[in-house]
Design a protein around this motif. Structure first.
Motif, PDB file in Angstrom:
ATOM      1  N   LEU A 155       0.826  -1.197   0.000  1.00 39.12           N
ATOM      2  CA  LEU A 155       0.000   0.000   0.000  1.00 39.12           C
ATOM      3  C   LEU A 155       0.865   1.255   0.000  1.00 39.12           C
ATOM      4  O   LEU A 155       2.080   1.200   0.269  1.00 39.12           O
ATOM      5  N   PRO A 156       0.293   2.405  -0.316  1.00 45.57           N
ATOM      6  CA  PRO A 156       1.080   3.646  -0.362  1.00 45.57           C
ATOM      7  C   PRO A 156       1.803   3.967   0.947  1.00 45.57           C
ATOM      8  O   PRO A 156       2.856   4.616   0.931  1.00 45.57           O
ATOM      9  N   ASP A 157       1.273   3.530   2.079  1.00 46.14           N
ATOM     10  CA  ASP A 157       1.927   3.824   3.357  1.00 46.14           C
ATOM     11  C   ASP A 157       3.004   2.795   3.715  1.00 46.14           C
ATOM     12  O   ASP A 157       3.568   2.831   4.804  1.00 46.14           O
ATOM     13  N   GLY A 158       3.279   1.853   2.808  1.00 42.97           N
ATOM     14  CA  GLY A 158       4.305   0.858   3.044  1.00 42.97           C
ATOM     15  C   GLY A 158       3.797  -0.430   3.650  1.00 42.97           C
ATOM     16  O   GLY A 158       4.522  -1.426   3.702  1.00 42.97           O
ATOM     17  N   LYS A 159       2.552  -0.436   4.132  1.00 37.66           N
ATOM     18  CA  LYS A 159       1.978  -1.649   4.692  1.00 37.66           C
ATOM     19  C   LYS A 159       1.631  -2.631   3.571  1.00 37.66           C
ATOM     20  O   LYS A 159       1.510  -2.256   2.411  1.00 37.66           O
ATOM     21  N   THR A 160       1.444  -3.874   3.939  1.00 36.42           N
ATOM     22  CA  THR A 160       1.093  -4.892   2.954  1.00 36.42           C
ATOM     23  C   THR A 160      -0.224  -5.544   3.325  1.00 36.42           C
ATOM     24  O   THR A 160      -0.628  -5.560   4.493  1.00 36.42           O
ATOM     25  N   ARG A 161      -0.893  -6.058   2.306  1.00 35.83           N
ATOM     26  CA  ARG A 161      -2.142  -6.797   2.504  1.00 35.83           C
ATOM     27  C   ARG A 161      -2.101  -8.064   1.648  1.00 35.83           C
ATOM     28  O   ARG A 161      -1.522  -8.092   0.568  1.00 35.83           O
ATOM     29  N   GLU A 162      -2.728  -9.113   2.166  1.00 36.42           N
ATOM     30  CA  GLU A 162      -2.863 -10.359   1.426  1.00 36.42           C
ATOM     31  C   GLU A 162      -4.272 -10.413   0.837  1.00 36.42           C
ATOM     32  O   GLU A 162      -5.261 -10.436   1.581  1.00 36.42           O
ATOM     33  N   ILE A 163      -4.362 -10.426  -0.491  1.00 35.03           N
ATOM     34  CA  ILE A 163      -5.658 -10.494  -1.165  1.00 35.03           C
ATOM     35  C   ILE A 163      -5.782 -11.852  -1.854  1.00 35.03           C
ATOM     36  O   ILE A 163      -4.893 -12.254  -2.609  1.00 35.03           O
ATOM     37  N   ARG A 164      -6.870 -12.511  -1.594  1.00 38.26           N
ATOM     38  CA  ARG A 164      -7.094 -13.833  -2.196  1.00 38.26           C
ATOM     39  C   ARG A 164      -7.622 -13.679  -3.621  1.00 38.26           C
ATOM     40  O   ARG A 164      -8.444 -12.797  -3.903  1.00 38.26           O
ATOM     41  N   ILE A 165      -7.158 -14.560  -4.510  1.00 37.45           N
ATOM     42  CA  ILE A 165      -7.638 -14.581  -5.891  1.00 37.45           C
ATOM     43  C   ILE A 165      -8.878 -15.465  -5.926  1.00 37.45           C
ATOM     44  O   ILE A 165      -8.795 -16.695  -5.824  1.00 37.45           O
ATOM     45  N   ALA A 166     -10.062 -14.840  -6.046  1.00 36.86           N
ATOM     46  CA  ALA A 166     -11.321 -15.588  -5.997  1.00 36.86           C
ATOM     47  C   ALA A 166     -11.684 -16.195  -7.342  1.00 36.86           C
ATOM     48  O   ALA A 166     -12.408 -17.197  -7.404  1.00 36.86           O
ATOM     49  N   GLY A 167     -11.217 -15.596  -8.446  1.00 29.69           N
ATOM     50  CA  GLY A 167     -11.569 -16.084  -9.774  1.00 29.69           C
ATOM     51  C   GLY A 167     -10.881 -15.255 -10.840  1.00 29.69           C
ATOM     52  O   GLY A 167     -10.000 -14.426 -10.546  1.00 29.69           O
ATOM     53  N   THR A 168     -11.282 -15.471 -12.075  1.00 33.17           N
ATOM     54  CA  THR A 168     -10.654 -14.760 -13.191  1.00 33.17           C
ATOM     55  C   THR A 168     -11.718 -14.186 -14.120  1.00 33.17           C
ATOM     56  O   THR A 168     -12.856 -14.674 -14.191  1.00 33.17           O
ATOM     57  N   VAL A 169     -11.310 -13.136 -14.817  1.00 34.16           N
ATOM     58  CA  VAL A 169     -12.133 -12.541 -15.865  1.00 34.16           C
ATOM     59  C   VAL A 169     -11.259 -12.363 -17.101  1.00 34.16           C
ATOM     60  O   VAL A 169     -10.025 -12.441 -17.034  1.00 34.16           O
ATOM     61  N   PHE A 170     -11.903 -12.120 -18.229  1.00 32.14           N
ATOM     62  CA  PHE A 170     -11.194 -11.811 -19.469  1.00 32.14           C
ATOM     63  C   PHE A 170     -11.533 -10.384 -19.859  1.00 32.14           C
ATOM     64  O   PHE A 170     -12.697 -10.046 -20.090  1.00 32.14           O
ATOM     65  N   ASP A 171     -10.496  -9.537 -19.934  1.00 33.00           N
ATOM     66  CA  ASP A 171     -10.661  -8.132 -20.308  1.00 33.00           C
ATOM     67  C   ASP A 171      -9.729  -7.845 -21.477  1.00 33.00           C
ATOM     68  O   ASP A 171      -8.508  -7.758 -21.310  1.00 33.00           O
ATOM     69  N   VAL A 172     -10.291  -7.710 -22.675  1.00 30.09           N
ATOM     70  CA  VAL A 172      -9.472  -7.532 -23.875  1.00 30.09           C
ATOM     71  C   VAL A 172      -8.759  -6.179 -23.868  1.00 30.09           C
ATOM     72  O   VAL A 172      -7.767  -5.990 -24.575  1.00 30.09           O
ATOM     73  N   ASN A 173      -9.239  -5.227 -23.038  1.00 31.07           N
ATOM     74  CA  ASN A 173      -8.618  -3.901 -22.976  1.00 31.07           C
ATOM     75  C   ASN A 173      -7.558  -3.779 -21.886  1.00 31.07           C
ATOM     76  O   ASN A 173      -6.951  -2.716 -21.737  1.00 31.07           O
ATOM     77  N   ALA A 174      -7.334  -4.852 -21.126  1.00 30.98           N
ATOM     78  CA  ALA A 174      -6.305  -4.803 -20.084  1.00 30.98           C
ATOM     79  C   ALA A 174      -4.924  -4.741 -20.707  1.00 30.98           C
ATOM     80  O   ALA A 174      -4.688  -5.327 -21.776  1.00 30.98           O
ATOM     81  N   PRO A 175      -3.970  -4.043 -20.076  1.00 31.66           N
ATOM     82  CA  PRO A 175      -2.605  -4.012 -20.618  1.00 31.66           C
ATOM     83  C   PRO A 175      -2.044  -5.426 -20.725  1.00 31.66           C
ATOM     84  O   PRO A 175      -2.110  -6.198 -19.762  1.00 31.66           O
ATOM     85  N   PRO A 176      -1.510  -5.822 -21.880  1.00 26.76           N
ATOM     86  CA  PRO A 176      -0.987  -7.191 -22.026  1.00 26.76           C
ATOM     87  C   PRO A 176       0.258  -7.398 -21.180  1.00 26.76           C
ATOM     88  O   PRO A 176       1.207  -6.615 -21.238  1.00 26.76           O
ATOM     89  N   VAL A 177       0.259  -8.451 -20.384  1.00 22.86           N
ATOM     90  CA  VAL A 177       1.385  -8.689 -19.472  1.00 22.86           C
ATOM     91  C   VAL A 177       2.657  -9.026 -20.240  1.00 22.86           C
ATOM     92  O   VAL A 177       3.756  -8.938 -19.696  1.00 22.86           O
ATOM     93  N   THR A 178       2.525  -9.416 -21.511  1.00 23.02           N
ATOM     94  CA  THR A 178       3.705  -9.718 -22.317  1.00 23.02           C
ATOM     95  C   THR A 178       4.559  -8.476 -22.514  1.00 23.02           C
ATOM     96  O   THR A 178       5.785  -8.565 -22.585  1.00 23.02           O
ATOM     97  N   PHE A 179       3.922  -7.311 -22.613  1.00 23.82           N
ATOM     98  CA  PHE A 179       4.636  -6.083 -22.920  1.00 23.82           C
ATOM     99  C   PHE A 179       4.737  -5.131 -21.737  1.00 23.82           C
ATOM    100  O   PHE A 179       5.518  -4.183 -21.781  1.00 23.82           O
ATOM    101  N   ALA A 180       3.935  -5.338 -20.720  1.00 23.11           N
ATOM    102  CA  ALA A 180       3.940  -4.413 -19.585  1.00 23.11           C
ATOM    103  C   ALA A 180       3.938  -5.200 -18.282  1.00 23.11           C
ATOM    104  O   ALA A 180       3.325  -6.261 -18.188  1.00 23.11           O
ATOM    105  N   ASN A 181       4.632  -4.674 -17.314  1.00 22.51           N
ATOM    106  CA  ASN A 181       4.756  -5.340 -16.028  1.00 22.51           C
ATOM    107  C   ASN A 181       3.554  -4.992 -15.137  1.00 22.51           C
ATOM    108  O   ASN A 181       3.701  -4.586 -13.999  1.00 22.51           O
ATOM    109  N   PHE A 182       2.346  -5.121 -15.723  1.00 28.88           N
ATOM    110  CA  PHE A 182       1.110  -4.780 -15.033  1.00 28.88           C
ATOM    111  C   PHE A 182       0.147  -5.954 -15.082  1.00 28.88           C
ATOM    112  O   PHE A 182      -0.011  -6.593 -16.114  1.00 28.88           O
ATOM    113  N   GLY A 183      -0.515  -6.209 -13.972  1.00 26.79           N
ATOM    114  CA  GLY A 183      -1.648  -7.105 -13.952  1.00 26.79           C
ATOM    115  C   GLY A 183      -2.885  -6.301 -13.596  1.00 26.79           C
ATOM    116  O   GLY A 183      -2.789  -5.214 -13.022  1.00 26.79           O
ATOM    117  N   SER A 184      -4.063  -6.814 -13.952  1.00 30.73           N
ATOM    118  CA  SER A 184      -5.309  -6.100 -13.676  1.00 30.73           C
ATOM    119  C   SER A 184      -6.179  -6.940 -12.758  1.00 30.73           C
ATOM    120  O   SER A 184      -6.270  -8.165 -12.923  1.00 30.73           O
TER     121      SER A 184
END
Length: 808
Positions: A155-184
């Protein structure tokens, strides 16, 4: 029963199986290349656009303070607006061992009522529970996670949180992870609040009611929304409009790449036509006496033309049986590869019927058109000319060109001195020039293949030179962004305490918008503000000059900004909007754009740090520091970046992001490598066509010289000597094509580099002719030539004296 002439066609095809196979393969390679590329281009355009359209993407994104549901609904009721929805967007850091990634969090208030920028639910609950999220499916690969795993976010204050991955979606407009170090990821307001963020919108997405592809119209609607935002007492931050509304962000790049590949595929088909011409000419030359006999017993010229065209049509039909299915597989494979890179689904498994019809048309029409001229020339001779023909050992028996003859003598007796070279190789050199028209066609095929191969290497080297030039802008090793502003002296003092840091400078970064004379605003422009005396930036100027120490109200814009704002001229005073402040500045220069690596704003302007601080009214507070390390290799840069994060976390000055120049180089190089792979595949197809053409030429040459080979065997020539003569001839042709191809590659390389640069970088590449490519192709073409000549040479060495004396 078939008529005698049709039995002759079938007999010629069957008795010359090697020649028939070579022509069929050559045509098939060209048809396959055209079908695969055109099919892929058609499928990509259709499938990607269909999935993009299904998202109902917003025409703009409005960022402002105090956004709430009531205000968003008031915007949706505007007559120019079709719909509007609010959401919250934040970017968090993700730690995965030693590596670092980023996570874009999209908070939606109702997952059953997402009308704009829709995504498709794939696995898990439709609405993620509190403290859980839905991850865009490609991000699983980026983070090396599975559904049910947890992701640690910072988080911006330096703290951390554990978020569980409940499922997946398909978003064709999301930045492609192949070219960018971003996940959505997609969360609810409850999870947003648990993370410590306010339960409020940070932006609203708006879709216009009319002309959704007209960027000027969208801008006018954005200006009207901006006025309503400001009239409501809220602070308007920005209005982001896509560069090409109504199209997926990668549409233009895909179309540009596919056009280049289509051109290369058409060239492969064109080269295969050379082999058809060669083969048809050889068949006619071999059957001169047969033509004379057929004419003497009543065969008419149209009948002979039809017979030989049928022969060629058979080549085309059989090649289609091979090429069309392979073209379908190639198109689907190419689309699947691109879909995996850009994260979209392949909906079409078979190319549309028009693509198949194009393959059939070119597979039949091109060979027929290519063979028409030699067929007409061969069958028009009179009975007397055909019956009295003396042979086919030279292009025009009895009519030698003195200059060509002199050149052959020089090549055989002066340049290659007999005591240096073996007698079989000298004979190979002489034989090379015996059939000048056939040599020209074969050389043309291999020369073009050589030129394209070298050009692909030149594109690779030019891309790398362009990258090196771009990265020379930045004479630092690490870019550090702190989470909050801190005093400059304190930040630099702490930075100097980190082991591995040799030098550091405080820079300013932000964004601004140009206020045009009509009151409209430009798209967001990145602001980069080094100190006036900085030694860590080396811009490449296109126009005007760089900033001087006293330029507190001057800017230098880059080429991308000028392309967006083409009315700007050197010396103009323009108005820039920094947050809520409007500041007049003078444009003193235009600099070359840099390659950005990750998905970020390519439009940039430069100003001195003092002017930046005045514009943003932040005093000597800094968030951005650039660092020079004691060691400059990738491992050292990464180690120092981790040390910086650890040190600043310990002194309660947490780091938001770090990026090393090595990481930026790797990201850009990866994107370049994908392009080069595609071009190399097409170059390999061209080389295959060239090799098939040479194999066909050598087979024809062996056939024509059957009696000559028999004479050599009768006077004691060994099998190895016969093989060396034939293979030597092929190697000589390959070496000549390499020399001519290296020269032809110069203009072709320049054209290809310019096309690739404008398509993908909006600028021409820094041209670097590839000597490595010339060297690699020299070895490759000799290997191709030797391999293409081996089978004809082996067959020639197997001929007995009895067989050659019986040859007619």
């Amino acid at each position: 029963m078939f008529a005698p002439r049709w039995r002759k066609v079938m007999r010629d095809l069957w008795l010359n199986k090697t020649r028939t196979l070579l022509v069929i393969l050559s045509i098939a390679v060209g048809v396959f290349a055209v079908g695969a590329v055109i099919g892929a281009r058609t499928i990509l355009a259709r499938d990607l656009q269909a999935q993009y359209a299904a998202t109902n993407e917003a025409s703009m994104s409005i960022a402002a303070s105090g956004l709430d549901e009531q205000f968003v609904r008031s915007i949706a009721r505007m007559p120019e607006v079709a719909d509007a929805q609010g959401r919250a967007v934040y970017v968090l850091r993700v730690r995965l061992g030693e590596s670092r990634s980023n996570l874009i969090l999209y908070a939606h208030w109702d997952f059953d009522d997402i009308r704009l920028d829709r995504f498709r639910h794939e696995q898990g609950p439709r609405t993620p529970p509190r403290r859980e999220m839905l991850l865009e499916r490609s991000a699983l690969r980026l983070f090396h996670k599975q559904i049910g795993d947890t992701l640690t976010v910072e988080l911006p204050d330096g703290k951390t949180r554990e978020i569980r991955i409940a499922g997946t979606v398909f978003d064709v407009n999301a930045p492609p992870v192949t070219f960018a170090n971003f996940g959505s990821a997609y969360i609810t307001p409850d999870t947003l609040e648990w993370l410590g963020f306010p339960r409020a919108y940070t932006e609203m997405r708006v879709r216009v009611a009319a002309n959704p592809t007209d960027r000027a119209h969208i801008q006018r609607v954005a200006d009207a929304i901006k006025k309503r935002v400001e009239d409501s007492g809220r602070i308007f931050f920005s209005a982001n409009i896509p560069q090409t509304p109504g199209q997926h962000y990668a549409h233009d790049q895909i179309q540009s790449l596919s056009l280049i590949l289509v051109a290369l595929g058409a060239l492969a088909l064109f080269l295969s036509a050379f082999l058809v011409i060669n083969t048809t000419t050889a068949i006619l030359a071999q059957q001169i006496k047969q033509i004379g006999i057929m004419k003497s017993i009543g065969a008419r010229t149209p009948q002979l033309v039809g017979m030989y065209l049928t022969n060629v049509a058979a080549f085309g039909w059989v090649s289609l049986v091979v090429a069309v299915p392979l073209g379908v597989l190639g198109a689907v494979g190419l689309v699947s590869f691109v879909a995996n890179l850009l994260n979209f689904d392949v909906l079409t498994v078979i190319p549309p019927l028009p693509v198949v019809l194009i393959q059939i048309a070119v597979g039949l029409a091109l060979p027929l058109l290519a063979s028409l001229a030699p067929i007409l020339a061969g069958v028009r001779m009179t009975v007397r000319e055909a019956i009295t023909s003396t042979g086919i050992s030279d292009d025009t028996p009895g009519h030698h060109n003195p200059r060509i003859d002199a050149l052959k003598q020089r090549l055989a007796g002066v340049v290659f001195i007999e005591r240096w070279l073996s007698r079989p190789f000298l004979l190979s050199i002489r034989n090379t020039f015996r059939r000048k028209s056939r040599l020209a066609l074969t050389l043309g095929t291999l020369t073009l293949a050589s030129a394209i191969f070298v050009s692909v290497f030149t594109v690779r080297d030019s891309l790398n030179r362009t990258l090196a030039t771009s990265l020379r802008y930045w004479q630092y090793d690490i870019e550090v962004n702190l989470r909050r502003f801190h005093g400059e002296d304190k930040v630099l003092s702490q930075m100097r305490q980190v082991s591995g840091v040799a030098y550091a400078e405080a820079w300013g970064t932000g964004s601004a918008r140009r206020i045009r004379e009509d009151g409209s605003e430009s798209r967001s422009i990145s602001v980069i503000a080094p100190p006036a005396d900085s030694r860590l930036i080396q811009p490449v100027m296109i126009q005007g000059r760089w900033l001087s120490p006293d330029d507190t109200h001057a800017v230098v814009i880059n080429a991308d900004t000028l392309a967006d704002e083409p009315d700007i001229r050197i010396g103009d005073t323009i108005t820039l909007k920094f947050g809520a402040r409007r500041v007049p500045v003078q444009v003193v220069g235009v600099t070359q754009s840099t390659l950005t690596g990750q998905i970020r704003n390519p439009r940039a302007l430069y100003m001195n740090l003092t002017g930046y601080r005045n514009a943003f009214t932040i005093g000597r507070q800094v968030r951005n520091v650039v660092v020079v390390t004691t060691e400059h290799d990738a491992a050292s840069q990464s180690a120092v970046a981790r040390a910086i994060e650890a040190h600043f976390r310990a002194v309660d000055m947490p780091v938001d992001t770090t990026e090393t120049l090595s990481e930026r180089r790797e990201q850009i190089t990866f994107q370049f490598d994908i392009l080069i792979v595609f071009l190399l595949i097409m170059a390999a197809l061209l080389a295959a066509v060239g090799g098939l053409g040479l194999a066909g030429t050598m087979s024809i040459n062996v056939l024509e010289r059957t009696r000559e080979i028999g004479v050599m065997r009768a006077i004691g020539a060994s099998d190895s000597a016969i093989r060396r003569i034939i293979i030597g001839e092929g190697v000589v042709i390959g070496a000549l094509s390499w020399a001519f191809g290296a020269l032809l590659a110069l203009p072709i390389s320049k054209l290809l580099c310019d096309a690739v640069g404008m398509a993908f970088l909006r600028r021409t590449l820094d041209f670097a002719y590839s000597l490595e490519g010339v060297g690699v192709w020299f070895v490759a073409v000799l290997a191709v030539a030797a391999a293409s000549s081996f089978l004809p040479a082996w067959r020639a060495s197997r001929l007995t004296v009895r067989e050659v004396l019986a040859y007619e």
